[in-house]
Scaffold this active site. Structure first.
Site, PDB file in Angstrom:
ATOM      1  N   HIS A  52      30.669  68.885 -18.709  1.00  0.00           N
ATOM      2  CA  HIS A  52      29.165  69.066 -19.390  1.00  0.00           C
ATOM      3  C   HIS A  52      28.118  68.257 -19.641  1.00  0.00           C
ATOM      4  O   HIS A  52      28.453  66.802 -19.229  1.00  0.00           O
ATOM      5  CB  HIS A  52      29.414  68.541 -21.148  1.00  0.00           C
ATOM      6  CG  HIS A  52      28.314  68.653 -22.381  1.00  0.00           C
ATOM      7  ND1 HIS A  52      28.106  66.970 -22.455  1.00  0.00           N
ATOM      8  CD2 HIS A  52      27.473  69.393 -22.432  1.00  0.00           C
ATOM      9  CE1 HIS A  52      26.957  67.910 -23.339  1.00  0.00           C
ATOM     10  NE2 HIS A  52      26.961  69.290 -23.401  1.00  0.00           N
ATOM     11  N   HIS A  94      18.207  67.805 -20.317  1.00  0.00           N
ATOM     12  CA  HIS A  94      18.453  68.316 -21.348  1.00  0.00           C
ATOM     13  C   HIS A  94      17.279  67.441 -22.288  1.00  0.00           C
ATOM     14  O   HIS A  94      17.325  68.870 -22.971  1.00  0.00           O
ATOM     15  CB  HIS A  94      19.422  67.272 -21.692  1.00  0.00           C
ATOM     16  CG  HIS A  94      20.062  67.801 -22.817  1.00  0.00           C
ATOM     17  ND1 HIS A  94      19.607  66.710 -24.264  1.00  0.00           N
ATOM     18  CD2 HIS A  94      20.901  68.176 -23.506  1.00  0.00           C
ATOM     19  CE1 HIS A  94      19.991  66.831 -25.296  1.00  0.00           C
ATOM     20  NE2 HIS A  94      20.796  68.091 -24.902  1.00  0.00           N
TER      21      HIS A  94
END
Ligand code: G3P
Ligand code: CA
Length: 303
Positions: A52, A94
């Protein structure tokens, strides 16, 4: 409610990113993730492990260092987040601000709230995206999507690509697919086993599916079982938080066929400890997205 891919394909015309439907119809998932999880669980197949934002517990997220670390640990699949700069470059980030994971406050103190969309690619290229994590990673940069894709290819890795906050960036789906195409990521070899494009935005996933019906897609969320047929028109995966799922939910996902005629899959996230990984694997999930891929791998091997 959800437009069929063929309709949109017809609207796009020549020069679009679309493959012929005959080609699209032939696209399956990659071998480790294409089996129905119920049968996968019965055969004790292990879920795919996806790093991730890269191996983000060991290296700064969404940097070259994070995907390189995943490779060093032996992980093929990595996940990322894609957003757009003020001057239209796609970058790997992100948050929709640069504050948490770069030194933007120090370099540009008068530019609060430091949104990605308020900075040019050249300005972002100056940022240090590693020191916040550890001095060892000082000098890591925020990669552009093109740079990132080349690095993933160089590493012989595979990608779960996320359009992050696409509502902030009109047209990002078409732009992102163009970059993927231009870097070789939409050839048959890639779309048949090296790429999943996902988003929390159902509209965004629908757009991707309409533009490129051959690309494997994922919807991030936990829709009600009754709504799964709607999602199955444009998403091959339903990628839910691990705390939101159960064995029966996973079975309900697998019972439904996706846009490529294969059972829907589920990659669950973000699973960072062994017991949670084993629990998800016993549900029969196809993939586990984790900051700690080494921890998850060990737990699955030991279970
Ligand atoms: O891939 C799943 C996960 O990345 C979605 O959440 O916020 O970490 O992008 P987030
Ligand atoms: Ca993500």
């Amino acid at each position: 409610m959800y437009a069929r891919a063929a309709t949109t394909v017809a609207l796009l015309g020549a020069g679009a990113l679309v493959l012929p439907l005959s080609t699209a119809a032939a696209q399956p998932g990659s071998a480790p993730t294409s089996a129905p999880a119920s049968s996968a669980a019965a055969r004790h197949d292990r879920p795919l492990v996806v790093a991730h934002r890269g191996a983000s517990a060991q290296a700064p997220e969404n940097t070259f260092a994070a995907i390189d670390r995943a490779r060093e640990l032996g992980f093929t699949w990595v996940e990322n987040d894609v957003q757009r700069t003020r001057d239209g470059e796609l970058v790997i980030m992100h948050d929709d601000t640069l504050k948490r994971t770069t030194n933007v406050e120090a370099l540009y103190p008068d530019r609060a709230p430091w949104k990605v969309a308020d900075f040019t690619a050249k300005e972002i290229a100056r940022l240090d995206a590693g020191s916040w994590f550890s001095p060892k990673y000082a000098g890591q940069r925020v990669p552009t999507l093109k740079q990132y894709l080349r690095r993933v290819s160089h590493n012989h890795q595979k990608l779960v690509f996320e359009f992050k906050r696409p509502e902030l960036y009109p047209g990002i789906e078409k732009q992102g697919l163009r970059v993927l195409r231009d870097t070789g990521w939409l050839d048959r070899h890639h779309v048949t086993g090296k790429l999943v494009v996902q988003s929390f935005s159902a509209d965004s996933v629908k757009k991707v599916h309409a533009l490129r019906p051959d690309v494997k897609t994922g919807f991030l969320g936990t829709p009600a079982v009754a709504d799964l047929p709607k999602y199955a028109r444009f998403a091959d995966q339903i990628n839910s938080t691990h705390t939101s799922i159960s064995g029966s939910y996973v079975s309900a996902i697998h019972a439904r066929k996706g846009p490529h005629g294969k059972p829907l899959e589920i990659f669950t996230w973000t699973v960072n400890d062994g017991p949670a990984a084993v629990r998800a694997a016993r549900f029969g999930v196809n993939g586990i997205i984790t900051n700690t891929p080494d921890v998850v791998r060990k737990a699955l091997r030991d279970s």
